[in-house]
Design a protein around this motif. Structure first.
Motif, PDB file in Angstrom:
ATOM      1  N   TYR A 187       9.428  12.438  52.686  1.00  0.00           N
ATOM      2  CA  TYR A 187      10.451  13.262  53.332  1.00  0.00           C
ATOM      3  C   TYR A 187      11.496  13.698  52.301  1.00  0.00           C
ATOM      4  O   TYR A 187      11.850  14.876  52.199  1.00  0.00           O
ATOM      5  CB  TYR A 187      11.094  12.450  54.453  1.00  0.00           C
ATOM      6  N   ILE A 188      11.976  12.735  51.523  1.00  0.00           N
ATOM      7  CA  ILE A 188      12.993  13.047  50.508  1.00  0.00           C
ATOM      8  C   ILE A 188      12.460  14.103  49.526  1.00  0.00           C
ATOM      9  O   ILE A 188      13.131  15.083  49.209  1.00  0.00           O
ATOM     10  CB  ILE A 188      13.428  11.769  49.745  1.00  0.00           C
ATOM     11  N   ILE A 189      11.227  13.897  49.065  1.00  0.00           N
ATOM     12  CA  ILE A 189      10.665  14.832  48.076  1.00  0.00           C
ATOM     13  C   ILE A 189      10.475  16.221  48.701  1.00  0.00           C
ATOM     14  O   ILE A 189      10.694  17.237  48.052  1.00  0.00           O
ATOM     15  CB  ILE A 189       9.338  14.299  47.492  1.00  0.00           C
ATOM     16  N   SER A 190      10.106  16.254  49.985  1.00  0.00           N
ATOM     17  CA  SER A 190       9.935  17.561  50.635  1.00  0.00           C
ATOM     18  C   SER A 190      11.278  18.291  50.734  1.00  0.00           C
ATOM     19  O   SER A 190      11.331  19.514  50.748  1.00  0.00           O
ATOM     20  CB  SER A 190       9.294  17.406  52.016  1.00  0.00           C
ATOM     21  N   LYS A 191      12.372  17.539  50.810  1.00  0.00           N
ATOM     22  CA  LYS A 191      13.698  18.165  50.886  1.00  0.00           C
ATOM     23  C   LYS A 191      14.204  18.579  49.507  1.00  0.00           C
ATOM     24  O   LYS A 191      14.816  19.623  49.345  1.00  0.00           O
ATOM     25  CB  LYS A 191      14.729  17.201  51.513  1.00  0.00           C
ATOM     26  N   LEU A 192      13.999  17.722  48.497  1.00  0.00           N
ATOM     27  CA  LEU A 192      14.551  18.006  47.170  1.00  0.00           C
ATOM     28  C   LEU A 192      13.628  18.863  46.313  1.00  0.00           C
ATOM     29  O   LEU A 192      14.073  19.502  45.367  1.00  0.00           O
ATOM     30  CB  LEU A 192      14.870  16.697  46.429  1.00  0.00           C
ATOM     31  N   GLY A 193      12.343  18.846  46.611  1.00  0.00           N
ATOM     32  CA  GLY A 193      11.388  19.613  45.815  1.00  0.00           C
ATOM     33  C   GLY A 193      10.927  18.850  44.588  1.00  0.00           C
ATOM     34  O   GLY A 193      11.548  17.860  44.183  1.00  0.00           O
ATOM     35  N   VAL A 194       9.828  19.319  43.970  1.00  0.00           N
ATOM     36  CA  VAL A 194       9.236  18.572  42.856  1.00  0.00           C
ATOM     37  C   VAL A 194      10.091  18.574  41.594  1.00  0.00           C
ATOM     38  O   VAL A 194       9.860  17.772  40.699  1.00  0.00           O
ATOM     39  CB  VAL A 194       7.822  19.070  42.469  1.00  0.00           C
ATOM     40  N   GLY A 195      11.066  19.491  41.532  1.00  0.00           N
ATOM     41  CA  GLY A 195      11.925  19.486  40.348  1.00  0.00           C
ATOM     42  C   GLY A 195      13.331  19.013  40.661  1.00  0.00           C
ATOM     43  O   GLY A 195      14.189  18.956  39.784  1.00  0.00           O
ATOM     44  N   GLY A 196      13.585  18.644  41.921  1.00  0.00           N
ATOM     45  CA  GLY A 196      14.946  18.350  42.374  1.00  0.00           C
ATOM     46  C   GLY A 196      15.619  17.186  41.676  1.00  0.00           C
ATOM     47  O   GLY A 196      16.848  17.097  41.656  1.00  0.00           O
ATOM     48  N   GLY A 197      14.836  16.280  41.114  1.00  0.00           N
ATOM     49  CA  GLY A 197      15.421  15.108  40.471  1.00  0.00           C
ATOM     50  C   GLY A 197      15.384  15.183  38.953  1.00  0.00           C
ATOM     51  O   GLY A 197      15.786  14.228  38.271  1.00  0.00           O
ATOM     52  N   THR A 198      14.908  16.292  38.413  1.00  0.00           N
ATOM     53  CA  THR A 198      14.738  16.381  36.962  1.00  0.00           C
ATOM     54  C   THR A 198      16.076  16.219  36.236  1.00  0.00           C
ATOM     55  O   THR A 198      17.060  16.848  36.606  1.00  0.00           O
ATOM     56  CB  THR A 198      14.062  17.711  36.575  1.00  0.00           C
ATOM     57  N   GLY A 199      16.064  15.348  35.241  1.00  0.00           N
ATOM     58  CA  GLY A 199      17.280  15.082  34.483  1.00  0.00           C
ATOM     59  C   GLY A 199      18.090  13.919  35.034  1.00  0.00           C
ATOM     60  O   GLY A 199      19.079  13.516  34.441  1.00  0.00           O
ATOM     61  N   TYR A 200      17.662  13.386  36.193  1.00  0.00           N
ATOM     62  CA  TYR A 200      18.434  12.327  36.857  1.00  0.00           C
ATOM     63  C   TYR A 200      17.677  11.004  36.898  1.00  0.00           C
ATOM     64  O   TYR A 200      16.453  10.953  36.851  1.00  0.00           O
ATOM     65  CB  TYR A 200      18.720  12.702  38.317  1.00  0.00           C
ATOM     66  N   PHE A 201      18.464   9.950  37.045  1.00  0.00           N
ATOM     67  CA  PHE A 201      17.958   8.649  37.446  1.00  0.00           C
ATOM     68  C   PHE A 201      18.541   8.420  38.837  1.00  0.00           C
ATOM     69  O   PHE A 201      19.734   8.630  39.041  1.00  0.00           O
ATOM     70  CB  PHE A 201      18.433   7.566  36.471  1.00  0.00           C
ATOM     71  N   VAL A 202      17.721   8.038  39.783  1.00  0.00           N
ATOM     72  CA  VAL A 202      18.144   7.994  41.181  1.00  0.00           C
ATOM     73  C   VAL A 202      18.417   6.560  41.634  1.00  0.00           C
ATOM     74  O   VAL A 202      17.617   5.660  41.365  1.00  0.00           O
ATOM     75  CB  VAL A 202      17.035   8.568  42.099  1.00  0.00           C
ATOM     76  N   GLU A 203      19.533   6.363  42.313  1.00  0.00           N
ATOM     77  CA  GLU A 203      19.715   5.098  43.022  1.00  0.00           C
ATOM     78  C   GLU A 203      19.492   5.360  44.513  1.00  0.00           C
ATOM     79  O   GLU A 203      20.080   6.281  45.081  1.00  0.00           O
ATOM     80  CB  GLU A 203      21.122   4.517  42.821  1.00  0.00           C
ATOM     81  N   TYR A 204      18.622   4.575  45.140  1.00  0.00           N
ATOM     82  CA  TYR A 204      18.403   4.678  46.575  1.00  0.00           C
ATOM     83  C   TYR A 204      19.297   3.661  47.258  1.00  0.00           C
ATOM     84  O   TYR A 204      19.351   2.497  46.851  1.00  0.00           O
ATOM     85  CB  TYR A 204      16.936   4.393  46.934  1.00  0.00           C
ATOM     86  N   ALA A 205      19.992   4.119  48.282  1.00  0.00           N
ATOM     87  CA  ALA A 205      20.937   3.241  48.958  1.00  0.00           C
ATOM     88  C   ALA A 205      20.923   3.548  50.453  1.00  0.00           C
ATOM     89  O   ALA A 205      20.161   4.398  50.918  1.00  0.00           O
ATOM     90  CB  ALA A 205      22.328   3.454  48.372  1.00  0.00           C
ATOM     91  N   GLY A 206      21.773   2.846  51.188  1.00  0.00           N
ATOM     92  CA  GLY A 206      21.882   3.087  52.623  1.00  0.00           C
ATOM     93  C   GLY A 206      21.169   2.010  53.421  1.00  0.00           C
ATOM     94  O   GLY A 206      20.314   1.284  52.897  1.00  0.00           O
ATOM     95  N   SER A 207      21.509   1.928  54.694  1.00  0.00           N
ATOM     96  CA  SER A 207      21.020   0.810  55.506  1.00  0.00           C
ATOM     97  C   SER A 207      19.500   0.833  55.677  1.00  0.00           C
ATOM     98  O   SER A 207      18.857  -0.217  55.724  1.00  0.00           O
ATOM     99  CB  SER A 207      21.719   0.816  56.872  1.00  0.00           C
ATOM    100  N   ALA A 208      18.920   2.021  55.754  1.00  0.00           N
ATOM    101  CA  ALA A 208      17.464   2.079  55.947  1.00  0.00           C
ATOM    102  C   ALA A 208      16.725   1.565  54.711  1.00  0.00           C
ATOM    103  O   ALA A 208      15.642   0.989  54.814  1.00  0.00           O
ATOM    104  CB  ALA A 208      17.026   3.502  56.274  1.00  0.00           C
ATOM    105  N   ILE A 209      17.297   1.768  53.549  1.00  0.00           N
ATOM    106  CA  ILE A 209      16.679   1.278  52.311  1.00  0.00           C
ATOM    107  C   ILE A 209      16.881  -0.232  52.198  1.00  0.00           C
ATOM    108  O   ILE A 209      15.954  -0.984  51.879  1.00  0.00           O
ATOM    109  CB  ILE A 209      17.296   1.983  51.076  1.00  0.00           C
ATOM    110  N   ARG A 210      18.102  -0.680  52.488  1.00  0.00           N
ATOM    111  CA  ARG A 210      18.399  -2.116  52.349  1.00  0.00           C
ATOM    112  C   ARG A 210      17.549  -2.965  53.288  1.00  0.00           C
ATOM    113  O   ARG A 210      17.234  -4.106  52.987  1.00  0.00           O
ATOM    114  CB  ARG A 210      19.879  -2.379  52.614  1.00  0.00           C
ATOM    115  N   SER A 211      17.165  -2.405  54.428  1.00  0.00           N
ATOM    116  CA  SER A 211      16.391  -3.210  55.373  1.00  0.00           C
ATOM    117  C   SER A 211      14.905  -3.267  55.004  1.00  0.00           C
ATOM    118  O   SER A 211      14.130  -3.967  55.653  1.00  0.00           O
ATOM    119  CB  SER A 211      16.564  -2.657  56.793  1.00  0.00           C
ATOM    120  N   LEU A 212      14.500  -2.563  53.954  1.00  0.00           N
ATOM    121  CA  LEU A 212      13.085  -2.571  53.571  1.00  0.00           C
ATOM    122  C   LEU A 212      12.711  -3.833  52.797  1.00  0.00           C
ATOM    123  O   LEU A 212      13.530  -4.398  52.076  1.00  0.00           O
ATOM    124  CB  LEU A 212      12.764  -1.359  52.684  1.00  0.00           C
ATOM    125  N   SER A 213      11.452  -4.233  52.908  1.00  0.00           N
ATOM    126  CA  SER A 213      10.918  -5.335  52.106  1.00  0.00           C
ATOM    127  C   SER A 213      10.785  -4.880  50.651  1.00  0.00           C
ATOM    128  O   SER A 213      10.890  -3.688  50.353  1.00  0.00           O
ATOM    129  CB  SER A 213       9.532  -5.706  52.614  1.00  0.00           C
TER     130      SER A 213
END
Ligand code: SF4
Lengths: 193, 468
Positions: free
Chosen positions: B186-212
């Motif tokens: 879902y995230i990639i479909s929103k940002l596109g295949v080049g949307g993160g280029t040049g970045y290092f991403v931190e994933y955060a938020g309650s949905a991420i924290r609740s993951l195994s």
């Protein structure tokens, strides 16, 4: 690494976006243990059909186009980290790849192999495509020393960015490893703290 | 001013800053495999150099290996030679190798975490772009090219420019049938295949924290598919519980000391990012891809876009649809499929296998579908057998194979034939990725398992009663 000087050449247009490294060199050709010969399989599945017959419509099979410069749509080189993609492009005879946007790992791999990735604005990229379309024999000048890309026919020029360290490496044919090895004492000192 | 998690780890690993923003970055752990390392070892030989810190590099054979009869010599000559070259190089240079037949062999990004090589706060690299997987532990991990593999072997360092920082937050609760693979698609479909280029991403938020941990690995794994160098998640109790007691994790007093440090690894409240995105977990449905890059994704009940997204070229979009033989504006629900592949460094861990088994149990794979499950490592395979999952898969008509990358990239015999549709839990739907002319539809293990049974693309939420 081969030192990079000024390039003056015709160019090959590839106006496709998001060209991934699986297209540049498909995985089944990654079984070699040397760096040579990858050019034969550059864009293999776009160049040849499943019976290994050249596909006439693909630009690399069109004798009208040639040269040391590849001009591609945005986000060129996305996907896998395979350096084989840069080896294939270099082995085929390209020294410069121009796009409005490169994937990070590909860009680094290209620089480490004496291939210059030139980033231009989307508008300028269109101008280059138009210049090739108007005249496939149109030539372009790439000066690393002065950091510009020029459409020779119109004299239209654009500056491009490259860090001072990488520029020096390319101009002199130095590898990162030469520099890192010279820093061994500092690396060992870092390990102690 | 406060620091981000990424800055805290990065800055601690800078040996020295040089001109123009380049930095010498120290690498704690280096993973190697047969495909991207032979030319690097050749380089060392040419320069007459040893491996600088052999204990910090670990090798395995994964990309090229067959997934049946692994006790026999590899039939395909070039693959055999490449795997042999890795064995010879590791022996010559004193690098530990978990080769074919070893109890720790498996996909690099599965074995690193499993063995406790992957730890919070570490810098890790590998000649493979999905090294971003290890970021799930709060490590800085990224893929490198072969010249850089050689640099790390020779000096344990890389020359790098510090990437920009991006934070992607996902808050809320996932609906039943929606899993971590759907979040990242879902995230990639929103940002596109080049949307993160040049970045290092931190994933955060309650949905991420609740993951195994395993689900977090799936998210970080695909960071590269939006062009980001890597992705990471702040370590927390879930992380520490997972890491504790593994083969290479610190023990005793050293554990306590490390744990205290790891607890300082989070983004300070007043730290800033160069880019931020926020998503709601409730907006995410089971995802599939319709095109030839991971950014061409949609909810399973949605329609293929009628035209290229804004800022994307129509020619590239049409080329992708032509390759996939799907209609602009059409639905994929009900699309007949031919293959199902559950595996790869994205989704080949125990949880993935358990999810799939839960859905498959007592059912049969549709007669026209060939379905494969390829565990990520020997250890996963053994555990799956202990839990009896192999019998569940085989009774349903799935092939349960041996560990390796397999049909994720089709370097071995596990390929998808031209023109066939494969629902795959891997990470790339590029043209020809799973075999020349193969048509890949990326999905979660749940959606893939449901497709295998139905023989077509199906909304797994309609099958959900079997999960509870
Ligand atoms: S499973 Fe696929 S993506 Fe992962 S390391 Fe292997 S080839 Fe690369």
């Amino acid at each position: 690494m081969k030192a990079f000087t000024t390039i003056n050449s015709t160019a090959v247009p590839l106006p496709i976006e998001d060209v991934d490294t699986d297209q540049i060199i498909p995985a089944r050709f990654l079984k070699a243990t040397t760096r040579d010969g990858f050019g034969d399989n550059l864009f293999r599945d776009w160049r040849f059909d499943r019976e290994d017959q050249p596909k006439a419509e693909f630009v690399l099979n069109n004798p009208t186009y040639g040269g040391e410069i590849l001009v591609a749509g945005k986000n060129f080189g996305c996907g896998s980290s395979r350096e084989h993609a840069a080896w294939a492009i270099g082995d085929f005879g390209f020294r410069v790849v121009v796009s409005s946007f490169f994937a990070d790992i590909f860009r680094g791999n290209a620089l480490n192999n004496g291939i210059l990735p030139v980033i231009v604005s989307p508008d300028f990229l269109d101008k280059i495509f138009q210049a090739i379309e108007a005249n496939p024999q149109a030539t372009f000048t790439v000066s690393l020393e002065e950091q510009y890309f020029q459409i020779d026919a119109t004299g239209s020029k654009t500056a491009f960015e490259i860090g001072p360290y990488k520029k020096k490496c390319l101009l002199n044919g130095y590898d990162d490893i030469d520099y890192l090895l010279s820093q061994a004492a500092e690396i060992e000192a870092y390990e102690k703290v | 001013m406060g620091k981000t998690l990424f800055d805290k780890i990065w800055d601690r690993h800078v040996v020295k800053s040089i001109e123009g923003g380049q930095q010498i970055l120290y690498i704690d752990r280096h993973l190697i495999h047969e495909v991207t390392s032979p030319q690097a070892f050749d380089g060392l030989r040419r320069r007459d150099l040893p491996v600088f810190r052999p204990k910090q590099t670990i090798g395995t054979a994964d990309h090229n290996v067959p997934t049946i009869d692994q006790h026999l010599p590899i039939k395909e000559e070039l693959s055999r030679k490449q795997v042999q070259a890795l064995t010879d190089n590791c022996a010559e240079f004193g690098v530990e190798l978990y080769g074919l037949g070893h109890k720790y062999q498996g996909i690099v990004h599965v074995i690193g975490p499993e063995l406790g090589i992957t730890q919070p706060g570490r810098t890790m690299v590998c000649g493979d772009s999905h090294t971003s997987t290890h970021g799930a532990f709060g490590a800085i991990a990224f893929g490198i090219g072969t010249s850089q593999v050689e640099q790390v072997l020779a000096t344990q360092c890389l020359l790098q420019r510090k990437p920009k920082r991006m934070r992607i937050s996902v808050d809320g609760e996932l609906a039943p049938g929606v899993v971590s693979k759907d979040i990242i698609l879902y995230i990639i479909s929103k940002l596109g295949v080049g949307g993160g280029t040049g970045y290092f991403v931190e994933y955060a938020g309650s949905a991420i924290r609740s993951l195994s941990m395993e689900a977090r690995m799936t998210i970080c794994n695909m960071s590269i598919e939006m062009g980001a160098r890597g992705g990471l998640i702040a370590p927390d109790q879930t992380t520490f519980d997972y890491v504790e007691g593994r083969e290479f994790t610190p023990k005793g007093a050293e554990w306590d000391e490390k744990l205290a440090y790891w607890k300082s690894l989070y983004t300070d409240d007043d730290a800033t990012f160069d880019a931020e995105f926020n998503f709601r977990a409730e907006d995410i449905e089971p995802m599939i891809t319709y095109g030839t890059n991971p950014g061409m994704g949609m909810g399973v009940t949605e329609k293929v876009p009628a035209k290229a997204k804004e800022g994307e070229s129509e020619a590239t979009f049409q080329k992708a649809l032509g390759y996939m033989d799907v209609q602009a504006g059409g639905a994929l629900l009900g699309q007949s499929i031919d293959y199902v592949f559950i595996g790869s460094c994205t989704n080949s861990r125990m949880e993935d296998l358990r999810l799939a088994a839960g859905l498959i149990a007592g059912k049969k794979v549709a007669p026209h579908v060939r379905a494969m499950i390829v565990p990520g490592s020997q250890q996963v395979a053994i555990q799956a057998k202990e839990e009896g999952l192999d019998r569940v898969f085989e009774a349903a008509g799935f092939e349960f194979r041996q560990a390796g990358c397999s049909a994720c990239l089709g370097m071995n015999e596990d390929k998808v034939p031209a023109g066939k549709y494969c629902v795959s839990t891997s990470n790339r739907n590029f043209e020809g990725r799973q075999g020349q002319g193969a048509r890949t539809i990326l999905a979660s293990p749940l959606t893939a398992a449901a497709a295998a049974i139905a023989g077509e693309i199906i909304d797994v939420r309609t099958q959900i009663e079997v999960l509870v």
